[in-house]
Design a protein around this motif. Structure first.
Motif, short mmCIF file in Angstrom:
data_model
loop_
_atom_site.label_atom_id
_atom_site.label_comp_id
_atom_site.label_asym_id
_atom_site.label_seq_id
_atom_site.Cartn_x
_atom_site.Cartn_y
_atom_site.Cartn_z
N LEU B 240 21.16 26.02 -18.93
CA LEU B 240 19.90 26.72 -19.22
C LEU B 240 19.50 26.52 -20.68
CD1 LEU B 240 20.71 29.91 -17.16
CD2 LEU B 240 18.94 28.24 -16.62
N ALA B 241 20.52 26.59 -21.57
CA ALA B 241 20.23 26.41 -22.99
C ALA B 241 19.68 25.00 -23.25
CB ALA B 241 21.49 26.65 -23.81
N MET B 242 20.29 24.00 -22.62
CA MET B 242 19.82 22.63 -22.81
C MET B 242 18.40 22.47 -22.28
SD MET B 242 21.64 20.62 -24.52
CE MET B 242 21.05 18.98 -24.09
N THR B 243 18.08 23.19 -21.21
CA THR B 243 16.71 23.11 -20.68
C THR B 243 15.71 23.63 -21.70
OG1 THR B 243 17.70 23.56 -18.52
CG2 THR B 243 15.32 23.67 -18.66
N MET B 244 16.07 24.72 -22.37
CA MET B 244 15.18 25.24 -23.42
C MET B 244 15.04 24.24 -24.56
SD MET B 244 15.99 29.29 -23.75
CE MET B 244 17.62 29.51 -23.07
N ILE B 245 16.19 23.66 -24.97
CA ILE B 245 16.16 22.71 -26.10
C ILE B 245 15.32 21.50 -25.74
CG2 ILE B 245 17.58 21.13 -27.43
CD1 ILE B 245 19.80 23.26 -27.35
N ALA B 246 15.54 20.96 -24.53
CA ALA B 246 14.81 19.76 -24.13
C ALA B 246 13.31 20.05 -24.03
CB ALA B 246 15.35 19.23 -22.81
N SER B 247 12.95 21.21 -23.46
CA SER B 247 11.52 21.56 -23.35
C SER B 247 10.90 21.65 -24.74
CB SER B 247 11.34 22.90 -22.65
OG SER B 247 12.04 22.93 -21.46
N PHE B 248 11.61 22.34 -25.62
CA PHE B 248 11.07 22.57 -26.96
C PHE B 248 10.83 21.26 -27.71
CE2 PHE B 248 11.70 23.39 -31.51
CZ PHE B 248 10.74 24.36 -31.73
N PHE B 249 11.87 20.42 -27.74
CA PHE B 249 11.74 19.20 -28.54
C PHE B 249 10.82 18.18 -27.88
CE2 PHE B 249 15.32 20.91 -30.84
CZ PHE B 249 14.96 20.60 -32.14
N SER B 250 10.76 18.19 -26.54
CA SER B 250 9.82 17.29 -25.89
C SER B 250 8.40 17.69 -26.27
CB SER B 250 9.98 17.36 -24.38
OG SER B 250 11.30 17.12 -24.03
N SER B 251 8.15 18.99 -26.31
CA SER B 251 6.79 19.42 -26.64
C SER B 251 6.44 19.00 -28.06
CB SER B 251 6.67 20.93 -26.48
OG SER B 251 7.18 21.59 -27.61
N LYS B 252 7.46 19.02 -28.93
CA LYS B 252 7.20 18.62 -30.31
C LYS B 252 6.99 17.10 -30.40
CE LYS B 252 7.70 22.68 -32.00
NZ LYS B 252 6.49 23.40 -32.43
N ALA B 253 7.89 16.38 -29.76
CA ALA B 253 7.89 14.93 -29.95
C ALA B 253 6.73 14.26 -29.22
CB ALA B 253 9.21 14.35 -29.46
N PHE B 254 6.31 14.85 -28.11
CA PHE B 254 5.28 14.17 -27.33
C PHE B 254 3.97 14.93 -27.35
CE2 PHE B 254 9.42 13.05 -25.62
CZ PHE B 254 9.40 11.71 -25.90
N GLY B 255 3.84 15.87 -28.29
CA GLY B 255 2.58 16.57 -28.46
C GLY B 255 2.14 17.33 -27.23
#
Lengths: 320, 434
Positions: B240-255
């Motif tokens: 679950l924690a990795m899901t939050m991290i991946a969502s967060f950084f994807s939103s940053k990296a891919f606008g």
């Protein structure tokens, strides 16, 4: 010395062949095990019982004849530390033993399957007590290494010895982690073909041909005695009972981790000589088997549970 | 000595630059020298790692690692276990979406399947380097020894990697518009997901079972008959924690816009799982009377406090307070806490917890850590590439920032027609509420 060398020479060069010939004559050559076959008929050498060795630490003089016999019987490189050292002129003697203080330590390695080292310990009176201790694979009755090996490279023969089959090994080293005695060693400096090394109880080169292990045969003092496990336990108890003022009432290997094929008796507490303490009396493989044997049930339960939940919820989803 | 000094310098330099990059992305800043610095660090790291690999396969593990006969499993085993744990997002989200039919989580399914697949690639690559004879890694498939936990793990990991590849296949098939194949995938999806969840349950817990056979070698803080349960529950939390991290950084990296409500649900769920995890460990501790050994030795007690404090209690607190639930950065900080805690836990079981038994005979060489860092960097880079060229993220066309509008990605982004292409597969979800 010369006597020792000539004896070793004889054993190394002709002994095995002669033994095999004699055995063949007695049992019929057809019964001789094929080279490399892991299983062989119960060894006649130990009277059909689990082949074992009794080590009497009070009798070991540290000559390392066993180490050299092991090296030559198993074609392992002869290391300098394995060479016989006598107390040379000027070498100070360690109290209570014939060993020079500068006795070179030897460590088990993938190509050194047995080692004899001096273990010193000060007793309550400040007097130094020391004993030579031979190390090698203990050949557990229920070996942890065999139970953890994912490819059965480590294998317990029906006769008893735990052997290593390099052609299967992937080099994961789980055996080294699991071994309660920290015995198996790894060939750290091989890039692509490393092997695990440990005592094989001379299973394929001697035991299955009717001989005891080379080390026991080479021992000049009777510190190593080869035989059937029950007979040796009987003998160990007898020795302890005959001289209770000398021996401690503990046969190391009788109950440790469910029992081992190598048995030790001593007049100095084993833990003071570097033996592992507090080993459970139960065989270690049971610890993981208790989990593994539930896996089929777990899979069945989870599969039906998930299928039911998934299908049930899907239907609910559709009817909404 | 010279080599080690150089190795540690490379390691510190590269990790520093990577951390800087992650930090800059998290706080929405793009320092001008970041991109060239990242490129430089990656080239340096991968070149050095290639040299280390060459030495490892010519001169052996002894020439490159600090492992010895007295310490046969080093930091790699701990990191491999941690790698399996942090890859658990794949099965956790797949079960949520396809077994429990909680469709809201569908937007994070593909990224998490990809994360899991790449995580397992990291694990497989690490194993390939770690074992003595990697060209025999197929042996457990052919030479059965069903008493071995390692045998079971080998089978589960092999099968689960296949499942993950198949679960991710629709993404690739969509990209190349292979609609028939997508339809076939849709039919086998459900049994595939169930198989994946079962395989994960088995091997996530079995990694803990691997250490059941050495109770006398592991410090009482970590040696427990409940190891498989502890490993399994913590894998759900870290998934679950990795899901939050991946969502967060994807939103940053891919606008992309960050779905705050989804993050909130993930955090609440993670908080519950962490609570359960804490409870299990507390009960286990009390039952074994392990509290008495917390301070012998003190440094292991400190590691334990760190693992439970920074990895369990602090994130659980963050995930449970309303204030931080509305702040994605706090949730991500907490998630990093969970990842840190689980990684430390795996290292404690397989490394630190063994030190009282073995003595201080092992500390990883810089080369061991260089290999691991290089592999992690490769997995992250592969994620970035896949996210750029494949329809990993759901199409966003309801007023959210569209990736096409971010100029720095424009030349590389796939045509928008592909992103919104809806095959028969259900993996392309309807956009969340506007």
């Amino acid at each position: 010395m010369p006597e020792e060398i000539s004896r070793r020479h004889l054993l190394g060069r002709t002994g095995a062949a002669a033994g095999l010939l004699m055995l063949g004559a007695r049992r019929g050559a057809a019964e001789a095990p094929a080279p490399g076959a892991p299983d062989a008929p119960a060894p006649t050498a130990s009277g059909g019982e689990t082949p074992s060795v009794l080590v009497d630490l009070t009798r070991c003089i540290g000559c390392r004849a066993c180490v050299r016999a092991c090296q030559s019987a198993n074609r392992l490189p002869e290391t300098e530390a394995g060479a016989l050292r006598t107390a040379g002129a000027g070498a100070s003697q360690t109290a209570g033993t014939d060993a020079p203080a500068s006795w070179p330590r030897q460590e088990l390695a993938f190509d050194l399957w047995t080692a004899v080292n001096l273990n010193k310990k000060k007793d309550g009176n400040g007097r130094e007590r020391s004993r030579f201790v031979k190390q090698q694979c203990m050949h557990c009755l229920e070996p942890a290494c065999v139970s953890v090996c994912p490819v059965a490279a480590l294998y317990k023969t029906e006769a008893g010895p735990v052997i290593y089959r390099a052609e299967r090994c992937i080099g994961c080293r789980y055996c080294m982690v699991a071994c309660p005695f920290d015995v198996p060693r790894f060939e750290w400096n091989s890039g692509l073909t490393p092997v695990i090394g440990k005592c094989q109880f001379c299973a394929q080169n001697r035991l299955f041909r009717g001989q005891g292990p080379a080390c026991a045969e080479a021992c000049p003092t009777g510190a190593l005695k080869f035989g059937g496990r029950n007979n040796l336990l009987f003998e160990a108890h007898a020795r302890i009972n005959a001289r209770p003022e000398t021996y401690l009432p503990h046969i190391y290997g009788e109950h440790e981790v469910g029992g081992t094929s190598w048995l030790y008796i001593s007049d100095i507490p084993f833990e003071e000589l570097g033996f592992k303490r507090d080993l459970p009396k139960m065989p270690l493989p049971a610890l993981t088997w208790d989990v593994i044997d539930k896996i089929p049930a777990i899979v069945a339960v989870l599969a039906s549970l998930f299928a039911a939940v998934s299908l049930g919820l899907k239907r609910g989803e559709k009817s909404v | 000595m010279m080599v080690e000094t150089a190795g540690w310098s490379v390691l510190i330099l590269c990790s520093g630059i990577f951390l800087w990059g992650a930090w800059a992305a998290a706080v929405d800043r793009r320092p001008p020298f970041l991109a060239p610095a990242l490129t430089g660090a990656l080239s340096l790291l991968w070149s050095v790692a290639a040299v280390v690999l060459t030495v490892r396969f010519i001169n052996g593990l002894g020439a490159t690692t600090a492992m010895t006969d007295r310490f046969p499993w080093g930091v790699w085993i701990g990191l491999i276990q941690a790698g399996v744990a942090v890859s658990s997002g794949g099965y956790v989200v797949a079960a949520t979406v396809h077994i429990f039919h909680i469709r809201r989580f569908e937007p994070v399914l593909r990224p998490m399947v990809l994360t899991a697949f790449l995580g397992y690639c990291f694990v497989a690559a690490s194993l390939f380097i770690e074992v003595g004879r990697p060209y025999r890694l197929w042996h457990p498939i052919a030479m059965w020894q069903h008493h071995s936990i390692m045998f079971e793990v080998a089978w589960c990991v092999t099968l689960y990697m296949t499942v993950l590849a198949l679960e991710f296949a629709p993404v690739v098939l969509e990209r190349f518009r292979m609609h028939t194949a997508i339809r076939v995938m849709h039919i086998i999806l459900m049994p595939l997901v169930i198989a994946g969840v079962i395989l994960s349950t088995l091997h996530q817990s079995s990694l803990g079972s691997m250490f059941l056979i050495v109770p006398q070698k592991i410090h009482p803080l970590w040696s427990s008959p409940l190891l498989p349960v502890i490993y399994l529950i913590s894998s759900v939390a870290v998934g679950l924690a990795m899901t939050m991290i991946a969502s967060f950084f994807s939103s940053k990296a891919f606008g992309r816009a960050l779905d705050a409500s989804l993050l909130k649900s993930l955090a609440s769920a993670a908080g519950l799982v962490l609570g359960l995890y804490f409870l299990v460990r507390a009960v286990d501790f009390t039952a074994r009377g392990a509290w008495t050994s917390v301070l012998s030795p003190a440094w292991l007690g400190a590691f334990f406090a760190l693992e439970m404090g920074a990895g369990v209690l602090w994130p659980a607190l963050l995930f449970a307070t309303a204030k931080s639930l509305d702040d994605p950065r706090r949730l991500v900080a907490g998630s990093f806490g969970v990842v840190f805690g689980v990684t430390l836990n795996r290292l404690c079981v397989s490394w630190f917890g063994m030190v009282p038994h073995t003595g201080p005979v092992y500390f990883p060489s810089s080369m061991e850590l260089i290999i691991s860092l290089a592999l992690v960097a490769a997995a992250v880079a592969a994620f970035a590439l896949a996210a750029r060229f494949l329809p990993v993220f759901p199409a966003q066309d309801e007023g959210h920032a569209r990736p096409e509008q971010a100029p720095r990605h424009a030349p590389l982004a796939p045509p928008s027609s592909l992103r919104s292409a809806k095959g028969p597969a259900p993996q392309v979800p309807a956009p969340e509420e506007a």
